[in-house]
Design an enzyme around this catalytic site. Structure first.
Site, PDB file in Angstrom:
ATOM      1  N   ASP A  44      19.448   7.751  85.893  1.00 49.67           N
ATOM      2  CA  ASP A  44      18.211   8.415  85.514  1.00 49.67           C
ATOM      3  C   ASP A  44      17.091   7.957  86.433  1.00 49.67           C
ATOM      4  O   ASP A  44      16.811   6.753  86.528  1.00 49.67           O
ATOM      5  CB  ASP A  44      17.836   8.068  84.068  1.00 49.67           C
ATOM      6  CG  ASP A  44      18.722   8.746  83.052  1.00 49.67           C
ATOM      7  OD1 ASP A  44      18.525   9.947  82.815  1.00 49.67           O
ATOM      8  OD2 ASP A  44      19.612   8.069  82.488  1.00 49.67           O
ATOM      9  N   HIS A  82      11.808  13.402  80.817  1.00 47.97           N
ATOM     10  CA  HIS A  82      11.669  13.209  79.381  1.00 47.97           C
ATOM     11  C   HIS A  82      11.456  11.737  79.054  1.00 47.97           C
ATOM     12  O   HIS A  82      11.656  10.860  79.890  1.00 47.97           O
ATOM     13  CB  HIS A  82      12.925  13.712  78.665  1.00 47.97           C
ATOM     14  CG  HIS A  82      14.182  12.979  79.058  1.00 47.97           C
ATOM     15  ND1 HIS A  82      14.817  13.193  80.268  1.00 47.97           N
ATOM     16  CD2 HIS A  82      14.917  12.031  78.418  1.00 47.97           C
ATOM     17  CE1 HIS A  82      15.882  12.424  80.355  1.00 47.97           C
ATOM     18  NE2 HIS A  82      15.958  11.696  79.248  1.00 47.97           N
ATOM     19  N   ASP A 123      19.846   5.949  72.899  1.00 41.69           N
ATOM     20  CA  ASP A 123      18.683   5.397  73.601  1.00 41.69           C
ATOM     21  C   ASP A 123      18.476   3.943  73.188  1.00 41.69           C
ATOM     22  O   ASP A 123      18.059   3.658  72.052  1.00 41.69           O
ATOM     23  CB  ASP A 123      17.430   6.212  73.300  1.00 41.69           C
ATOM     24  CG  ASP A 123      17.403   7.544  74.008  1.00 41.69           C
ATOM     25  OD1 ASP A 123      18.302   7.774  74.836  1.00 41.69           O
ATOM     26  OD2 ASP A 123      16.494   8.349  73.758  1.00 41.69           O
ATOM     27  N   GLU A 150      18.270  17.423  78.571  1.00 40.67           N
ATOM     28  CA  GLU A 150      19.051  18.638  78.315  1.00 40.67           C
ATOM     29  C   GLU A 150      18.162  19.870  78.188  1.00 40.67           C
ATOM     30  O   GLU A 150      17.008  19.786  77.753  1.00 40.67           O
ATOM     31  CB  GLU A 150      19.864  18.449  77.031  1.00 40.67           C
ATOM     32  CG  GLU A 150      20.882  17.328  77.137  1.00 40.67           C
ATOM     33  CD  GLU A 150      21.451  16.883  75.808  1.00 40.67           C
ATOM     34  OE1 GLU A 150      22.567  16.318  75.802  1.00 40.67           O
ATOM     35  OE2 GLU A 150      20.780  17.080  74.781  1.00 40.67           O
ATOM     36  N   LYS A 205      22.088  20.072  82.484  1.00 43.79           N
ATOM     37  CA  LYS A 205      22.886  19.651  81.327  1.00 43.79           C
ATOM     38  C   LYS A 205      22.500  20.437  80.083  1.00 43.79           C
ATOM     39  O   LYS A 205      21.328  20.623  79.788  1.00 43.79           O
ATOM     40  CB  LYS A 205      22.716  18.155  81.062  1.00 43.79           C
ATOM     41  CG  LYS A 205      23.613  17.654  79.930  1.00 43.79           C
ATOM     42  CD  LYS A 205      23.798  16.148  79.945  1.00 43.79           C
ATOM     43  CE  LYS A 205      22.569  15.422  79.484  1.00 43.79           C
ATOM     44  NZ  LYS A 205      22.852  14.000  79.196  1.00 43.79           N
ATOM     45  N   HIS A 261      27.805  20.667  68.110  1.00 44.90           N
ATOM     46  CA  HIS A 261      29.066  21.142  67.526  1.00 44.90           C
ATOM     47  C   HIS A 261      29.028  21.226  66.008  1.00 44.90           C
ATOM     48  O   HIS A 261      29.928  21.821  65.405  1.00 44.90           O
ATOM     49  CB  HIS A 261      30.204  20.210  67.947  1.00 44.90           C
ATOM     50  CG  HIS A 261      29.970  18.776  67.550  1.00 44.90           C
ATOM     51  ND1 HIS A 261      30.312  18.299  66.315  1.00 44.90           N
ATOM     52  CD2 HIS A 261      29.414  17.740  68.223  1.00 44.90           C
ATOM     53  CE1 HIS A 261      29.981  17.018  66.239  1.00 44.90           C
ATOM     54  NE2 HIS A 261      29.433  16.655  67.384  1.00 44.90           N
ATOM     55  N   THR A 288      28.355  18.588  77.419  1.00 49.54           N
ATOM     56  CA  THR A 288      28.722  17.328  76.780  1.00 49.54           C
ATOM     57  C   THR A 288      29.791  17.529  75.705  1.00 49.54           C
ATOM     58  O   THR A 288      30.274  18.629  75.487  1.00 49.54           O
ATOM     59  CB  THR A 288      27.485  16.672  76.139  1.00 49.54           C
ATOM     60  OG1 THR A 288      26.973  17.558  75.128  1.00 49.54           O
ATOM     61  CG2 THR A 288      26.400  16.431  77.161  1.00 49.54           C
ATOM     62  N   GLU A 310      30.626  15.702  80.358  1.00 47.34           N
ATOM     63  CA  GLU A 310      30.309  14.330  79.976  1.00 47.34           C
ATOM     64  C   GLU A 310      30.858  14.084  78.576  1.00 47.34           C
ATOM     65  O   GLU A 310      31.116  15.018  77.826  1.00 47.34           O
ATOM     66  CB  GLU A 310      28.789  14.093  79.950  1.00 47.34           C
ATOM     67  CG  GLU A 310      28.079  14.292  81.269  1.00 47.34           C
ATOM     68  CD  GLU A 310      26.573  14.073  81.142  1.00 47.34           C
ATOM     69  OE1 GLU A 310      26.110  13.704  80.029  1.00 47.34           O
ATOM     70  OE2 GLU A 310      25.873  14.265  82.144  1.00 47.34           O
ATOM     71  N   ASN A 311      31.017  12.802  78.227  1.00 51.16           N
ATOM     72  CA  ASN A 311      31.264  12.467  76.837  1.00 51.16           C
ATOM     73  C   ASN A 311      29.921  12.236  76.151  1.00 51.16           C
ATOM     74  O   ASN A 311      28.995  11.680  76.745  1.00 51.16           O
ATOM     75  CB  ASN A 311      32.168  11.245  76.695  1.00 51.16           C
ATOM     76  CG  ASN A 311      31.703  10.055  77.508  1.00 51.16           C
ATOM     77  OD1 ASN A 311      31.379  10.179  78.695  1.00 51.16           O
ATOM     78  ND2 ASN A 311      31.678   8.885  76.894  1.00 51.16           N
ATOM     79  N   ALA A 312      29.802  12.670  74.907  1.00 50.53           N
ATOM     80  CA  ALA A 312      28.527  12.587  74.203  1.00 50.53           C
ATOM     81  C   ALA A 312      28.255  11.192  73.668  1.00 50.53           C
ATOM     82  O   ALA A 312      27.100  10.759  73.599  1.00 50.53           O
ATOM     83  CB  ALA A 312      28.492  13.600  73.062  1.00 50.53           C
ATOM     84  N   LEU A 313      29.308  10.478  73.282  1.00 48.18           N
ATOM     85  CA  LEU A 313      29.181   9.148  72.699  1.00 48.18           C
ATOM     86  C   LEU A 313      30.119   8.183  73.423  1.00 48.18           C
ATOM     87  O   LEU A 313      31.147   8.598  73.956  1.00 48.18           O
ATOM     88  CB  LEU A 313      29.539   9.187  71.208  1.00 48.18           C
ATOM     89  CG  LEU A 313      28.671  10.096  70.322  1.00 48.18           C
ATOM     90  CD1 LEU A 313      29.260  10.173  68.918  1.00 48.18           C
ATOM     91  CD2 LEU A 313      27.228   9.617  70.284  1.00 48.18           C
ATOM     92  N   ARG A 331      29.195   4.898  79.109  1.00 47.52           N
ATOM     93  CA  ARG A 331      28.304   4.486  80.168  1.00 47.52           C
ATOM     94  C   ARG A 331      28.711   3.109  80.616  1.00 47.52           C
ATOM     95  O   ARG A 331      29.458   2.427  79.933  1.00 47.52           O
ATOM     96  CB  ARG A 331      26.883   4.573  79.630  1.00 47.52           C
ATOM     97  CG  ARG A 331      25.903   3.568  79.937  1.00 47.52           C
ATOM     98  CD  ARG A 331      24.487   3.753  79.383  1.00 47.52           C
ATOM     99  NE  ARG A 331      24.060   4.969  78.754  1.00 47.52           N
ATOM    100  CZ  ARG A 331      23.370   5.917  79.354  1.00 47.52           C
ATOM    101  NH1 ARG A 331      23.046   5.732  80.628  1.00 47.52           N
ATOM    102  NH2 ARG A 331      23.009   6.988  78.713  1.00 47.52           N
TER     103      ARG A 331
END
Length: 563
Positions: free
Chosen positions: A141, A181, A189, A273, A387, A392, A434, A472-475, A506
């Protein structure tokens, strides 16, 4: 010809008496790396893991080149890499495979508030470990709130310059996210990085520069798209500020573009996003799986809504958004607007409002991606990406309420992702999506979560629009089930259907724990080869590779925890 894992190990290990590794790592700091124990999991439902007899451990001492890498963790890094490390760079070269390249997201606080690079020793060792594991590159970022923090058009790129040079020396590519953002208030975060001080001052003077819900709650995560083209930020419009920032980035990093920096992901809303901040976690406003709330009550958004209603010959529709759409934590059937039978979402007013609301988001995305494409058009080898959130929950209902409040006009009767894909295709941008790691059966059934169906729908929309898809993976996930889900989503179909990249969330100490790292290395290898090798073979090779790199990985994990 691509190196397999044993060949990689050969570049790391040899019988060289007297070689030593870095410094001593406290055993209590990180999960220990056991001696190599090559095993096959034989697990039936409800049974524990059965192991095959252990093979001989890897006894070859680690070569001096790894000691050099580990030594970087315990000595201060200067602007120039040491000659010893420079001489070992060739050992980090991993030829590309035919599958999907894997990138790894760097920590949110990679650059400190003062603009300098955070955890330099840990970062350098981590990058070396990732490179040797076959990772293609990293994502970082580039925070608007750090780089342009103190004054308009005054940029501090120091920490990012150090990082780009470090990535270049190691041989990793970089996906640079233009993060316009705020960091803080969303899933995952761990730090707080507000928007630039001078921008926040303007938002405090005129609260309508913030997104607002129907109860008057202001959101400071991102400047409202309702004022995209108005000179409300010290004489510049938000889109002008974003364009100036990207232009300054291009000029600052011109020598890295196309060789080290190969992707510019353009932030377009909360969490980077393309969406409205409809489900903010800050202060407990929203909790999963609430439907969220529409964000169209600042004066700039209301003015646009009024104009659209007049143009439609229905001025009464321009007074506000839906007043019967419930609150952040309601479910669709709790509301008159989103309910299955007779819900307003499927009536004339609902169709008008949702078309306007989603089109405002599309126009916002088009303005920014158009600026980005123009700014980086003269940079061969650099692609633009955007992104889109993987919302879901309540996907299995007719109204798809949570997607609608976020700005995606996607229902059982309408494809809301195809217009986004077509917009990105017009500018040659990559569609980054994601939640690739999620399976339907892992989600609460009563919330009608359908991540697998959602990913398939987005992939279909991207294919129809002719736009490239990345994921990407969300979590954060470290288990083989999640890895397998990503592998299937990213490499399914023929060569034209596979994703152009996958970014793993990450880099952190958990990733470097022995079992997690072993699984990750095997996952990267499978992604890189496009499932060309059996999982069992890859896992066995991964264990040897992890054993060979364990000193470097241990030190990286400890440094990440203690920095």
């Amino acid at each position: 010809m691509a190196l397999n894992l044993p060949q990689k190990i050969g570049a790391l290990t040899t019988i060289t008496p007297g070689d030593q590794v870095g410094t001593t790592v406290p055993k209590s700091s990180i999960a220990p790396m056991p001696v190599a124990n090559l095993r096959c999991a034989i697990r039936a439902s409800g049974e524990t893991e059965a192991l095959t007899p252990p093979l001989s451990p890897c006894r070859s001492p680690i070569r001096t080149d790894l000691a050099v890498a580990c030594h970087a963790l315990t000595t201060d890094l200067t602007a120039e890499t040491s000659p010893d490390v420079q001489e070992q760079k060739h050992l980090l070269e991993v030829p590309k495979g035919e599958g999907v390249p894997v990138y790894v997201m760097l920590p949110l606080d990679t650059v400190k508030p003062d603009g300098s690079l955070n955890r330099k020793k840990a970062m350098y060792a981590s990058l070396m470990g990732l490179k040797k594991a076959g990772v293609e590159g990293v994502m970082v970022d580039v925070w608007w709130g750090l780089v342009e923090k103190d004054a308009p058009a005054v940029y501090n790129w120091n920490g990012y310059t150090e990082l780009m040079e470090m990535a270049k020396q190691v041989g990793l590519k970089v996906q640079a996210v233009m993060s316009f953002h705020q960091c803080g208030g969303n899933v995952g975060d761990s730090v707080t990085i507000p928007l630039p001080r001078w921008a926040v001052e303007e938002m405090e003077k005129d609260a309508d520069l913030c997104y607002s819900d129907q109860w008057g709650r202001r959101n400071y995560e991102y400047v409202s798209l309702g004022c995209d083209t108005l000179p409300v930020l010290k004489g510049r419009s938000p889109v002008q500020c974003y364009a100036d920032f990207m232009r300054a980035f291009r000029d600052q990093f011109a020598s890295y573009l196309g060789n080290t920096i190969i992707e510019i992901q353009v932030g377009m809303g909360p969490a980077g996003e393309l969406r409205y901040p409809s489900y903010p976690e800050l202060d407990g406003t929203w909790k999963f799986p609430g439907i969220g709330a529409f964000q169209c009550y600042d004066k700039y958004m209301r003015s646009s809504l009024q104009a659209a209603a007049l143009a439609a010959g229905k001025p009464e529709w321009g007074h506000s958004g839906p007043t019967d759409a419930g609150g952040y934590n309601n479910w669709p059937e709790d509301t008159a607007f989103f309910r299955k039978e007779g819900g307003g979402w499927n009536g004339p007013y609902g169709e008008f409002f949702l078309s306007w609301y989603s089109q405002m988001l599309l126009d916002h995305g088009e303005r920014i991606v158009s600026a980005a494409s123009s700014i980086f058009s003269g940079c061969p080898g650099v692609k633009i990406s955007v992104k889109v959130a993987g919302i879901h929950w309540h996907y299995g209902t007719r109204s798809h309420a949570a997607e609608l409040t976020a700005g995606y006009y996607n229902t059982r009767f309408r494809d809301g992702y195809l217009p986004i894909a077509r917009m990105l295709a017009r500018h040659g941008a990559v569609f980054n999506f994601t939640c690739l790691e999620m399976r339907d059966c892992e989600q609460p059934a009563d919330a009608c979560c359908r991540p697998e169906a959602l990913v398939k729908q987005v992939a279909s929309a991207a294919k129809e629009a002719g736009v490239r898809l990345a994921g990407e993976n969300a979590l954060p996930r470290y288990d083989e089930t999640a890895h397998e889900q990503v592998l299937n989503a990213a490499t399914s179909g023929d060569a034209d259907d596979k994703m152009v990249a996958f970014t793993y969330l990450r880099l952190n100490p958990e990733l470097f724990k022995y079992e997690n790292w072993k699984k990750f290395v095997a996952f990267v290898e499978q992604m890189r080869k496009g499932k060309a090798q059996s999982r069992e073979v890859v896992e066995r090779e991964a264990e040897l590779f992890v054993q060979a790199t364990s000193p470097l990985v241990q030190e990286a994990g400890v440094a990440l925890m203690s920095a």
